[in-house]
Scaffold this motif. Structure first.
Motif, PDB file in Angstrom:
ATOM      1  N   PRO A   1     -48.369  10.285  29.294  1.00  0.00           N
ATOM      2  CA  PRO A   1     -46.938  10.005  29.286  1.00  0.00           C
ATOM      3  C   PRO A   1     -46.498   9.683  27.853  1.00  0.00           C
ATOM      4  O   PRO A   1     -46.991   8.732  27.249  1.00  0.00           O
ATOM      5  CB  PRO A   1     -46.807   8.784  30.202  1.00  0.00           C
ATOM      6  CG  PRO A   1     -48.036   8.818  31.058  1.00  0.00           C
ATOM      7  CD  PRO A   1     -49.114   9.372  30.180  1.00  0.00           C
ATOM      8  N   LEU A   2     -45.582  10.486  27.314  1.00  0.00           N
ATOM      9  CA  LEU A   2     -45.278  10.330  25.892  1.00  0.00           C
ATOM     10  C   LEU A   2     -43.879  10.828  25.562  1.00  0.00           C
ATOM     11  O   LEU A   2     -43.576  12.010  25.697  1.00  0.00           O
ATOM     12  CB  LEU A   2     -46.303  11.104  25.052  1.00  0.00           C
ATOM     13  CG  LEU A   2     -46.172  10.996  23.537  1.00  0.00           C
ATOM     14  CD1 LEU A   2     -46.330   9.552  23.086  1.00  0.00           C
ATOM     15  CD2 LEU A   2     -47.212  11.881  22.854  1.00  0.00           C
ATOM     16  N   ASP A   3     -43.054   9.906  25.113  1.00  0.00           N
ATOM     17  CA  ASP A   3     -41.743  10.221  24.556  1.00  0.00           C
ATOM     18  C   ASP A   3     -41.832   9.878  23.073  1.00  0.00           C
ATOM     19  O   ASP A   3     -41.885   8.702  22.704  1.00  0.00           O
ATOM     20  CB  ASP A   3     -40.661   9.400  25.250  1.00  0.00           C
ATOM     21  CG  ASP A   3     -39.273   9.625  24.669  1.00  0.00           C
ATOM     22  OD1 ASP A   3     -39.151  10.338  23.645  1.00  0.00           O
ATOM     23  OD2 ASP A   3     -38.311   9.067  25.208  1.00  0.00           O
ATOM     24  N   VAL A   4     -41.856  10.879  22.217  1.00  0.00           N
ATOM     25  CA  VAL A   4     -42.100  10.648  20.789  1.00  0.00           C
ATOM     26  C   VAL A   4     -40.951   9.909  20.124  1.00  0.00           C
ATOM     27  O   VAL A   4     -41.097   9.439  18.985  1.00  0.00           O
ATOM     28  CB  VAL A   4     -42.390  11.965  20.040  1.00  0.00           C
ATOM     29  CG1 VAL A   4     -43.589  12.680  20.650  1.00  0.00           C
ATOM     30  CG2 VAL A   4     -41.170  12.873  19.988  1.00  0.00           C
TER      31      VAL A   4
ATOM     32  N   ALA B   1     -44.190  18.481  19.476  1.00  0.00           N
ATOM     33  CA  ALA B   1     -42.905  18.186  20.117  1.00  0.00           C
ATOM     34  C   ALA B   1     -41.754  18.359  19.132  1.00  0.00           C
ATOM     35  O   ALA B   1     -41.818  17.892  17.992  1.00  0.00           O
ATOM     36  CB  ALA B   1     -42.917  16.769  20.672  1.00  0.00           C
ATOM     37  N   GLY B   2     -40.714  19.037  19.580  1.00  0.00           N
ATOM     38  CA  GLY B   2     -39.567  19.242  18.708  1.00  0.00           C
ATOM     39  C   GLY B   2     -38.366  19.733  19.489  1.00  0.00           C
ATOM     40  O   GLY B   2     -38.496  20.240  20.606  1.00  0.00           O
TER      41      GLY B   2
ATOM     42  N   ASP C   1     -34.970  12.222  14.789  1.00  0.00           N
ATOM     43  CA  ASP C   1     -35.716  11.235  15.567  1.00  0.00           C
ATOM     44  C   ASP C   1     -36.886  11.879  16.300  1.00  0.00           C
ATOM     45  O   ASP C   1     -37.981  11.313  16.378  1.00  0.00           O
ATOM     46  CB  ASP C   1     -34.790  10.537  16.562  1.00  0.00           C
ATOM     47  CG  ASP C   1     -35.391   9.244  17.094  1.00  0.00           C
ATOM     48  OD1 ASP C   1     -36.315   8.696  16.472  1.00  0.00           O
ATOM     49  OD2 ASP C   1     -34.922   8.759  18.145  1.00  0.00           O
ATOM     50  N   THR C   2     -36.656  13.078  16.826  1.00  0.00           N
ATOM     51  CA  THR C   2     -37.749  13.793  17.493  1.00  0.00           C
ATOM     52  C   THR C   2     -38.649  14.509  16.495  1.00  0.00           C
ATOM     53  O   THR C   2     -39.872  14.330  16.499  1.00  0.00           O
ATOM     54  CB  THR C   2     -37.185  14.821  18.491  1.00  0.00           C
ATOM     55  OG1 THR C   2     -36.473  14.146  19.524  1.00  0.00           O
ATOM     56  CG2 THR C   2     -38.301  15.640  19.114  1.00  0.00           C
ATOM     57  N   ASN C   3     -38.068  15.323  15.644  1.00  0.00           N
ATOM     58  CA  ASN C   3     -38.841  16.258  14.826  1.00  0.00           C
ATOM     59  C   ASN C   3     -39.569  15.606  13.667  1.00  0.00           C
ATOM     60  O   ASN C   3     -40.608  16.116  13.213  1.00  0.00           O
ATOM     61  CB  ASN C   3     -37.929  17.357  14.286  1.00  0.00           C
ATOM     62  CG  ASN C   3     -37.383  18.248  15.381  1.00  0.00           C
ATOM     63  OD1 ASN C   3     -37.623  18.016  16.561  1.00  0.00           O
ATOM     64  ND2 ASN C   3     -36.637  19.266  15.001  1.00  0.00           N
ATOM     65  N   VAL C   4     -39.022  14.512  13.149  1.00  0.00           N
ATOM     66  CA  VAL C   4     -39.629  13.862  11.982  1.00  0.00           C
ATOM     67  C   VAL C   4     -40.168  12.480  12.336  1.00  0.00           C
ATOM     68  O   VAL C   4     -41.365  12.211  12.200  1.00  0.00           O
ATOM     69  CB  VAL C   4     -38.622  13.743  10.817  1.00  0.00           C
ATOM     70  CG1 VAL C   4     -39.284  13.069   9.614  1.00  0.00           C
ATOM     71  CG2 VAL C   4     -38.090  15.111  10.437  1.00  0.00           C
ATOM     72  N   PHE C   5     -39.282  11.598  12.805  1.00  0.00           N
ATOM     73  CA  PHE C   5     -39.725  10.244  13.116  1.00  0.00           C
ATOM     74  C   PHE C   5     -40.756  10.257  14.240  1.00  0.00           C
ATOM     75  O   PHE C   5     -41.662   9.415  14.266  1.00  0.00           O
ATOM     76  CB  PHE C   5     -38.531   9.366  13.491  1.00  0.00           C
ATOM     77  CG  PHE C   5     -37.427   9.357  12.465  1.00  0.00           C
ATOM     78  CD1 PHE C   5     -37.683   9.610  11.124  1.00  0.00           C
ATOM     79  CD2 PHE C   5     -36.122   9.119  12.842  1.00  0.00           C
ATOM     80  CE1 PHE C   5     -36.663   9.619  10.184  1.00  0.00           C
ATOM     81  CE2 PHE C   5     -35.094   9.123  11.911  1.00  0.00           C
ATOM     82  CZ  PHE C   5     -35.368   9.380  10.574  1.00  0.00           C
ATOM     83  N   GLY C   6     -40.632  11.216  15.155  1.00  0.00           N
ATOM     84  CA  GLY C   6     -41.621  11.342  16.215  1.00  0.00           C
ATOM     85  C   GLY C   6     -42.999  11.662  15.679  1.00  0.00           C
ATOM     86  O   GLY C   6     -44.010  11.122  16.153  1.00  0.00           O
TER      87      GLY C   6
ATOM     88  N   MET D   1     -38.594  18.227   6.044  1.00  0.00           N
ATOM     89  CA  MET D   1     -39.149  16.871   5.943  1.00  0.00           C
ATOM     90  C   MET D   1     -40.518  16.770   6.597  1.00  0.00           C
ATOM     91  O   MET D   1     -41.382  16.033   6.114  1.00  0.00           O
ATOM     92  CB  MET D   1     -38.189  15.859   6.557  1.00  0.00           C
ATOM     93  CG  MET D   1     -38.565  14.433   6.209  1.00  0.00           C
ATOM     94  SD  MET D   1     -37.279  13.242   6.649  1.00  0.00           S
ATOM     95  CE  MET D   1     -38.096  11.717   6.155  1.00  0.00           C
ATOM     96  N   VAL D   2     -40.741  17.515   7.679  1.00  0.00           N
ATOM     97  CA  VAL D   2     -42.093  17.557   8.265  1.00  0.00           C
ATOM     98  C   VAL D   2     -43.086  18.062   7.230  1.00  0.00           C
ATOM     99  O   VAL D   2     -44.188  17.516   7.067  1.00  0.00           O
ATOM    100  CB  VAL D   2     -42.120  18.449   9.524  1.00  0.00           C
ATOM    101  CG1 VAL D   2     -43.555  18.750   9.943  1.00  0.00           C
ATOM    102  CG2 VAL D   2     -41.373  17.774  10.665  1.00  0.00           C
ATOM    103  N   ASN D   3     -42.692  19.104   6.498  1.00  0.00           N
ATOM    104  CA  ASN D   3     -43.572  19.628   5.452  1.00  0.00           C
ATOM    105  C   ASN D   3     -43.835  18.584   4.375  1.00  0.00           C
ATOM    106  O   ASN D   3     -44.974  18.408   3.908  1.00  0.00           O
ATOM    107  CB  ASN D   3     -42.949  20.875   4.826  1.00  0.00           C
ATOM    108  CG  ASN D   3     -42.872  22.039   5.784  1.00  0.00           C
ATOM    109  OD1 ASN D   3     -43.528  22.046   6.820  1.00  0.00           O
ATOM    110  ND2 ASN D   3     -42.062  23.029   5.447  1.00  0.00           N
ATOM    111  N   ALA D   4     -42.773  17.891   3.967  1.00  0.00           N
ATOM    112  CA  ALA D   4     -42.925  16.872   2.928  1.00  0.00           C
ATOM    113  C   ALA D   4     -43.822  15.728   3.399  1.00  0.00           C
ATOM    114  O   ALA D   4     -44.663  15.229   2.644  1.00  0.00           O
ATOM    115  CB  ALA D   4     -41.552  16.338   2.524  1.00  0.00           C
ATOM    116  N   MET D   5     -43.654  15.299   4.654  1.00  0.00           N
ATOM    117  CA  MET D   5     -44.500  14.231   5.184  1.00  0.00           C
ATOM    118  C   MET D   5     -45.946  14.682   5.328  1.00  0.00           C
ATOM    119  O   MET D   5     -46.877  13.888   5.151  1.00  0.00           O
ATOM    120  CB  MET D   5     -43.958  13.755   6.532  1.00  0.00           C
ATOM    121  CG  MET D   5     -42.671  12.955   6.444  1.00  0.00           C
ATOM    122  SD  MET D   5     -42.800  11.492   5.383  1.00  0.00           S
ATOM    123  CE  MET D   5     -44.142  10.592   6.170  1.00  0.00           C
ATOM    124  N   THR D   6     -46.140  15.955   5.641  1.00  0.00           N
ATOM    125  CA  THR D   6     -47.503  16.490   5.707  1.00  0.00           C
ATOM    126  C   THR D   6     -48.208  16.306   4.372  1.00  0.00           C
ATOM    127  O   THR D   6     -49.375  15.876   4.319  1.00  0.00           O
ATOM    128  CB  THR D   6     -47.471  17.981   6.091  1.00  0.00           C
ATOM    129  OG1 THR D   6     -46.895  18.128   7.392  1.00  0.00           O
ATOM    130  CG2 THR D   6     -48.868  18.582   6.094  1.00  0.00           C
TER     131      THR D   6
END
Length: 231
Positions: free
Chosen positions: A58-61, A85-86, A108-113, A160-165
């Protein structure tokens, strides 16, 4: 031989389900992270029917509580994390009229998640002999390529996902954790309105490749089936 365990977020359908299926076919025990109970269980049942060792998470990112509970109660050992998840953010993404709430929800979903889940599960990954983190991105987030339609919430979220990677890879450079981002391509899913001939299984291939990298594999990169994707 000790069985590896993986968690795939947003794994009840589409590319996430295909990634989970592909990992399971390799003999990896795979957690199906999804917030909808019925859809999550349906995915688990389908994978088990195919002979795959699958379990539901059970997971809500977007929820700190949900992510913390998953880390504490559902995941005991972890070798592979696929942040899949995105959301698209909808079709009203003209930057000149963009609703800030749409951008906030998408981030909130795509990055903070991605950050919530990664940070919650990192202590377990650090106990693995060969931990891997794969962040599912998109070439729409490439500042160089500028592909696809103008989507002023979705595309920057993937940038931002790329940058956080890269930031995670730098921080974890002295550990066994290998972190990379991937672009599955334009895949026929409900996310794209099934407007493609590329299958979820084809889209999953690059994530599966990165999840199985050797210990001397690349770190902090952005890849698709053809190789490195320009930032």
């Amino acid at each position: 031989m000790t069985t590896k365990t993986a968690l795939v977020t947003g794994a009840n359908k589409g590319i996430g389900f295909a990634i989970a299926h592909g990992l399971g076919l390799q003999g990896i025990r795979v957690g199906i992270g999804a917030r909808n109970d019925a859809r999550r269980q349906d995915a688990v049942d389908k994978l088990r029917a195919a002979g795959i060792d699958a379990f539901g998470v059970p997971l809500d990112v977007t929820s700190d509580h949900s992510v913390a509970a998953a880390a504490a109660d559902s995941i005991h050992d972890l070798d592979i994390l696929v942040n899949n998840a995105g959301i698209s953010g909808g079709d009203q993404q003209n930057p000149t009229t963009l609703d800030i709430d749409v951008l906030r929800t998408t981030l909130d979903t795509n990055v903070f998640g991605v950050i919530r889940v990664t940070n919650a599960l990192l202590p377990k990954l650090l106990r693995s002999a060969s931990p891997r983190i794969v962040n599912v991105s998109s070439n729409m987030g490439s500042l160089a390529l500028q592909t696809g339609p103008i989507m002023a919430a979705y595309a920057p979220s993937k940038t931002m996902v790329n940058a956080m990677t890269v930031q995670y890879a730098r921080q974890l450079a002295d550990t066994a954790v290998i972190v990379n981002a991937c672009c599955p391509g334009y895949v026929a899913t409900d996310f794209t309105g099934f407007a493609s001939t590329r299958t979820p299984e084809e889209g999953a291939r690059i994530a599966l490749k990165l999840a199985a990298l050797p210990d001397d594999g690349p770190r902090g990169g952005f890849f698709d089936d053809a190789g490195t994707v320009a930032w």
